[in-house]
Scaffold this active site. Structure first.
Site, short mmCIF file in Angstrom:
data_model
loop_
_atom_site.label_atom_id
_atom_site.label_comp_id
_atom_site.label_asym_id
_atom_site.label_seq_id
_atom_site.Cartn_x
_atom_site.Cartn_y
_atom_site.Cartn_z
N GLU A 154 0.83 -1.21 0.00
CA GLU A 154 0.00 0.00 0.00
C GLU A 154 0.87 1.26 0.00
OE1 GLU A 154 -3.26 -0.24 -1.13
OE2 GLU A 154 -3.54 -1.62 0.52
N THR A 172 2.94 2.10 -1.99
CA THR A 172 4.26 1.87 -2.60
C THR A 172 4.27 2.28 -4.06
OG1 THR A 172 3.47 -0.38 -2.86
CG2 THR A 172 5.04 0.01 -1.08
N ASP A 173 3.07 2.37 -4.68
CA ASP A 173 3.07 2.53 -6.16
C ASP A 173 3.59 3.90 -6.61
OD1 ASP A 173 0.70 3.85 -5.40
OD2 ASP A 173 -0.50 3.03 -7.04
N SER A 178 -13.07 4.52 -9.76
CA SER A 178 -12.66 5.53 -10.74
C SER A 178 -11.77 4.93 -11.82
CB SER A 178 -12.00 6.74 -10.07
OG SER A 178 -10.95 6.34 -9.25
N GLU A 213 -5.96 10.94 -14.03
CA GLU A 213 -6.08 11.21 -12.58
C GLU A 213 -5.11 12.30 -12.14
OE1 GLU A 213 -7.89 9.87 -10.05
OE2 GLU A 213 -8.81 8.09 -10.93
N ASP A 216 -3.92 0.98 -9.55
CA ASP A 216 -5.34 0.71 -9.82
C ASP A 216 -5.58 0.57 -11.33
OD1 ASP A 216 -5.39 1.21 -7.16
OD2 ASP A 216 -6.39 3.16 -7.32
N TYR A 267 -4.20 11.97 1.28
CA TYR A 267 -3.39 11.21 0.33
C TYR A 267 -2.28 12.10 -0.23
CZ TYR A 267 -2.39 8.00 -3.55
OH TYR A 267 -1.78 7.14 -4.44
#
Ligand code: GLA
Length: 365
Positions: free
Chosen positions: A37, A39-40, A129, A161, A173, A222
């Site tokens: 989580e 990490t992307d 989304s 995004e 995602d 975020y």
């Protein structure tokens, strides 16, 4: 609902709203992240799985160049936007942003009519989304006769995004829903953009439970984490936090709070993803379960993306029979994923529902 039923709903809605059959329809699933989580956007490793829930988009040409006439869910929810509109924090931003990056300088001469149907709950951390963006890009590519690879669609959807919606997310995602298929996990190195499909053990289900606390990732939690990770990179003189290895731990401990915890989470989370993959390969499900639990603790203590209701749900899930459980997705509310032995699942679901009246079981997969 099945994929076919969701697709049929999008076609029906299109016909109801626009009085014609759509020219193209496509679909993309949502996803649950099993491990890895935050990490992307740090160049790290993730382990998501596309779901059997998703979104269908039906599309045709119609109206004047640049107009986007869109309807979602039911005919009353119809909005007309223009490709040159600035973002207005509404669901239609995903459409405007996706079409902008997809067409760039090659906007079709006519406007677009779009109908959307979905069985994915929004705001639950299941990538509703990304599903809209990818389904729309697939459908719009088919309509205009373009061929774009699944990886390129993921890259474009992330750009929509980042550049239009204003969500500074990584690519997990969009990549998992564009490249993966439901029920199979995707082990993805987000920097190399290399992935492999991983089979999951037959003995267990993943149970996804919404905490009842809604999250909105475009609110600033975020974004703040992204900024803190960038600040930690600058202080440690690395390009991305995933450049750090165990040798860097001493230097990480010397960072001022909260940057020390943020960097430590990325380092330990990447290592958990690697070890979890190995544990699955060797059938060591006790280790796999433990990495899920450790990931939750790291999200709670080091990355500070959990909330008390989610912590209580994770603890409760383990008390009523899950082998492991953790917050999944962007955090600040949202959903947990629990790893539960199949024979225990019915009793587990009953126990969760009676103990946590606000929680909702979204999927068992
Ligand atoms: C959201 C973002 C993803 C990822 C997760 C956290 O889902 O869209 O890119 O950062 O949060 O792992």
């Amino acid at each position: 609902m099945s994929r076919d039923a969701v697709t049929q709903s999008a076609n029906d809605l299109f016909q109801q709203a626009f009085g014609a059959v759509p020219t193209a329809t496509d679909y993309a699933p949502g996803r649950v992240n099993l491990l890895g989580e935050h990490t992307d956007y740090n160049g790290g490793l993730v382990f998501p799985m596309p779901l059997a829930l998703g979104t269908a988009v039906a599309i045709s040409f119609g109206g004047s160049k640049g107009t986007i006439d869109a309807v979602s869910g039911d005919a009353a929810n119809r909005v007309v936007r223009h490709i040159e509109d600035t973002p207005d924090k509404a669901w239609t931003d995903y459409l405007v942003g996706s079409l902008k990056v997809l067409f760039d300088d090659n906007l079709p001469d006519r406007g677009l009519r779009i109908a959307i149907a979905s069985d994915l709950p929004t705001g639950s951390g299941l990538s509703s989304s990304a599903a809209i963006e990818v389904a729309l890009m697939r459908a719009a590519s088919a309509l205009t006769g373009r061929e774009i690879s699944p990886v390129d669609i993921a890259i474009l959807a992330r750009r929509a995004e980042n550049e239009y919606v204003g969500m500074p997310c990584g690519i997990m995602d969009q990549y998992s829903v564009s490249v993966g298929s439901p029920g199979k996990a995707v082990f993805l190195d987000t920097r190399a953009l290399e992935s492999e499909v991983v089979d999951l053990p037959d003995s267990h289900n993943f149970v996804i439970i919404h905490s009842g606390v809604s999250h909105k990732l475009t609110e600033d939690g975020y974004e703040k984490r992204v900024e803190e990770c960038n600040a930690a990179c600058a202080a440690l003189d690395v390009k991305m936090l995933s450049d750090l290895d165990v040798e860097s731990l001493d230097r990480i401990e010397q960072l001022p709070a909260p940057l020390d915890g943020r960097a430590r989470h990325i380092l330990t989370e990447n290592s958990r993803v690697k070890k979890a993959l190995e544990a699955l390969r060797t059938g060591n499900l006790d280790d796999f379960s433990r990495f899920l639990v450790e990931s939750h603790a790291s999200q709670r203590d080091d990355f500070a993306v959990s909330v008390p209701e989610v912590d209580a749900l994770v603890e409760g899930a383990i008390e009523v029979g899950a082998d492991g459980a953790r917050l999944t997705g962007g955090g600040f509310g949202g959903s947990i994923v629990a790893f539960v032995q199949k024979p225990r699942v019915p009793a587990f679901v009953t126990a969760i529902e009676s103990r946590f009246p606000k929680a909702r079981v979204l999927a068992v997969t």
